[in-house]
Design a protein around this motif. Structure first.
Motif, short mmCIF file in Angstrom:
data_model
loop_
_atom_site.label_atom_id
_atom_site.label_comp_id
_atom_site.label_asym_id
_atom_site.label_seq_id
_atom_site.Cartn_x
_atom_site.Cartn_y
_atom_site.Cartn_z
N GLY A 31 0.80 -1.22 0.00
CA GLY A 31 0.00 0.00 0.00
C GLY A 31 0.83 1.26 0.00
O GLY A 31 2.06 1.25 0.08
N PHE A 32 0.12 2.38 -0.08
CA PHE A 32 0.74 3.70 0.05
C PHE A 32 -0.27 4.59 0.73
O PHE A 32 -1.37 4.83 0.20
CB PHE A 32 1.11 4.27 -1.32
CG PHE A 32 1.79 5.61 -1.22
CD1 PHE A 32 3.11 5.71 -0.83
CD2 PHE A 32 1.09 6.78 -1.49
CE1 PHE A 32 3.74 6.94 -0.72
CE2 PHE A 32 1.70 8.02 -1.38
CZ PHE A 32 3.03 8.10 -1.00
N VAL A 33 0.06 5.07 1.93
CA VAL A 33 -0.92 5.79 2.76
C VAL A 33 -0.63 7.28 2.88
O VAL A 33 -1.41 8.00 3.51
CB VAL A 33 -0.99 5.16 4.17
CG1 VAL A 33 -1.34 3.69 4.09
CG2 VAL A 33 0.32 5.35 4.92
N LEU A 34 0.46 7.74 2.29
CA LEU A 34 0.84 9.14 2.49
C LEU A 34 0.07 10.10 1.59
O LEU A 34 0.42 11.27 1.52
CB LEU A 34 2.35 9.32 2.29
CG LEU A 34 3.21 8.74 3.43
CD1 LEU A 34 4.67 9.06 3.21
CD2 LEU A 34 2.75 9.26 4.79
N ASP A 35 -0.96 9.59 0.90
CA ASP A 35 -1.87 10.50 0.22
C ASP A 35 -3.17 10.66 1.01
O ASP A 35 -4.15 11.22 0.52
CB ASP A 35 -2.19 10.00 -1.19
CG ASP A 35 -2.73 8.58 -1.20
OD1 ASP A 35 -2.82 7.98 -0.10
OD2 ASP A 35 -3.07 8.08 -2.28
N ASN A 36 -3.16 10.16 2.26
CA ASN A 36 -4.33 10.24 3.13
C ASN A 36 -4.07 11.21 4.27
O ASN A 36 -3.03 11.13 4.94
CB ASN A 36 -4.67 8.85 3.68
CG ASN A 36 -5.87 8.88 4.60
OD1 ASN A 36 -5.73 9.02 5.81
ND2 ASN A 36 -7.06 8.75 4.02
N ASP A 37 -5.01 12.10 4.52
CA ASP A 37 -4.81 13.15 5.53
C ASP A 37 -4.64 12.59 6.94
O ASP A 37 -3.84 13.10 7.72
CB ASP A 37 -6.00 14.12 5.51
CG ASP A 37 -6.04 14.96 4.25
OD1 ASP A 37 -4.99 15.09 3.59
OD2 ASP A 37 -7.12 15.49 3.91
N LEU A 38 -5.38 11.53 7.27
CA LEU A 38 -5.30 10.99 8.63
C LEU A 38 -3.94 10.36 8.89
O LEU A 38 -3.32 10.60 9.93
CB LEU A 38 -6.41 9.97 8.86
CG LEU A 38 -6.45 9.33 10.26
CD1 LEU A 38 -6.51 10.39 11.35
CD2 LEU A 38 -7.62 8.36 10.37
#
Length: 346
Positions: free
Chosen positions: A168-175
């Motif tokens: 995954g890649f989560v650093l495009d999510n604000d939280l």
């Protein structure tokens, strides 16, 4: 003729009240002798590395130390509770790894829903912690052996479901960005999470019947059982708590690295957690330890690691230093307890 003699009755002498301890003594008592040695060691470490490299004392670097210790600091705090209860959990690093992978995979599978990813990680933490507790209680397996086995099992499971790669890649999510890089009142969010968890554990241990029972189980499980404490229930609950806190550490790891890390971000965290708890004054046989002492040890280990990096020392020496500190902490505990050393005459 009887003669009455006047007798002087001496007033009763009341013992003087002991002098009230002054402020300095009260502070020293509150800190504790073990913690004083940790504070002294921390001052020495800061002074040495600060003199070798002025950048060590920069606010940015000090804040970096705080953020760097949050993941293993969380594991050290919950490891303290487990050790006080008379057990040990060697699998906390693997639990953080599998929670990291699950959080990222659930986030991706649900169309970038961060809340689902976080809840999935916490759910996995509860399950793996419960599995540890059930194996120990109903399988009658020593906690060290049981969690040594699940250390390998959870690590392998994390690699299986992720294919051995970051997910995954989560650093495009604000939280997730907020968890990794956000600040509240000028403090990084990971540090605040560590502080909240540590405060909760401190209150649990010091001010509740649950905490007193945990100390009692670790101090003398036979007496605790005769006093009516359900030891099996407490052990399962404590290991489930370890799973939840390990999952929180895994979520921070995911947010910080931007993806689910099956092994690379979590490997070796269990050794650092146990080292911090032992340095912080936890008796490895149980019944003794404080959250404050563990946090001081976490900061000391973080400062030592960072200082070695700042002055350009080979990173392999960090493992040597951690192992040496763990041995030193255990030797000091053994000497203070007065127990006979293994293999030596009484």
């Amino acid at each position: 003729m009887t003669r009455q003699l006047d007798q002087e009755v001496e007033p009763a002498v009341t013992p003087a009240d002991p002098p009230a301890p002054n402020a300095a003594r009260r502070v020293l008592h509150a800190i504790g002798p073990g913690n004083l040695s940790l504070i002294g060691a921390l001052i020495v470490v800061v002074a040495i590395f600060g003199s070798l490299n002025s950048g060590f004392l920069d606010l940015a670097n000090l804040a970096g130390i705080g953020e760097a210790v949050t993941v293993f600091g969380l594991l050290a705090v919950v490891q303290t509770v487990i050790i006080i209860c008379g057990a040990l959990d060697i699998s906390v690093g693997s639990q953080a790894g599998i929670a990291s992978v699950v959080s990222a995979m659930a986030f991706t599978a649900t169309g970038s829903n961060a809340f689902v990813g976080i809840l999935a990680a916490l759910g996995v933490g509860i399950v793996v912690g419960a599995v540890n507790g059930l194996i120990i209680v109903y399988g009658r397996v020593n906690p060290v052996i049981a969690t040594l086995a699940t250390l390998a099992a959870y690590k392998g499971l994390a690699q299986l479901i992720s294919g051995g790669k970051a997910q995954g890649f989560v650093l495009d999510n604000d939280l997730f960005i907020f968890i990794a890089r956000g600040k509240i009142a000028g403090l990084p969010v990971p540090i605040i999470i560590l502080a909240v968890v540590a405060l909760g554990m401190h209150i649990l241990l010091k001010y509740t019947d649950i905490g007193r029972n945990i100390y009692a189980i670790g101090g003398n499980d036979t007496a605790a059982r005769l006093a009516g404490i359900n030891i099996n229930k407490y052990l399962i609950a404590v290991f489930m708590l370890a799973g939840v806190v390990s999952a929180i550490a895994g979520i921070i790891l995911t947010a910080r690295t931007g993806s689910g890390q099956p092994v690379s971000g979590s490997e070796g965290l269990e050794l650092k957690a146990i080292t911090a708890a032992a340095l912080g004054g936890c008796a490895l046989k149980g019944g003794k330890g404080t959250i404050g002492g563990t946090l001081l040890a976490v900061v000391l280990l973080g400062a030592l690691d960072n200082g070695l990096n700042v002055v350009g020392v080979n990173t392999f020496w960090q493992n040597v230093a951690q192992g040496t500190l763990l041995v030193a902490a255990v030797v000091i505990q053994q000497r203070r307890s007065g127990e006979r050393a293994v293999g030596l005459p009484a």
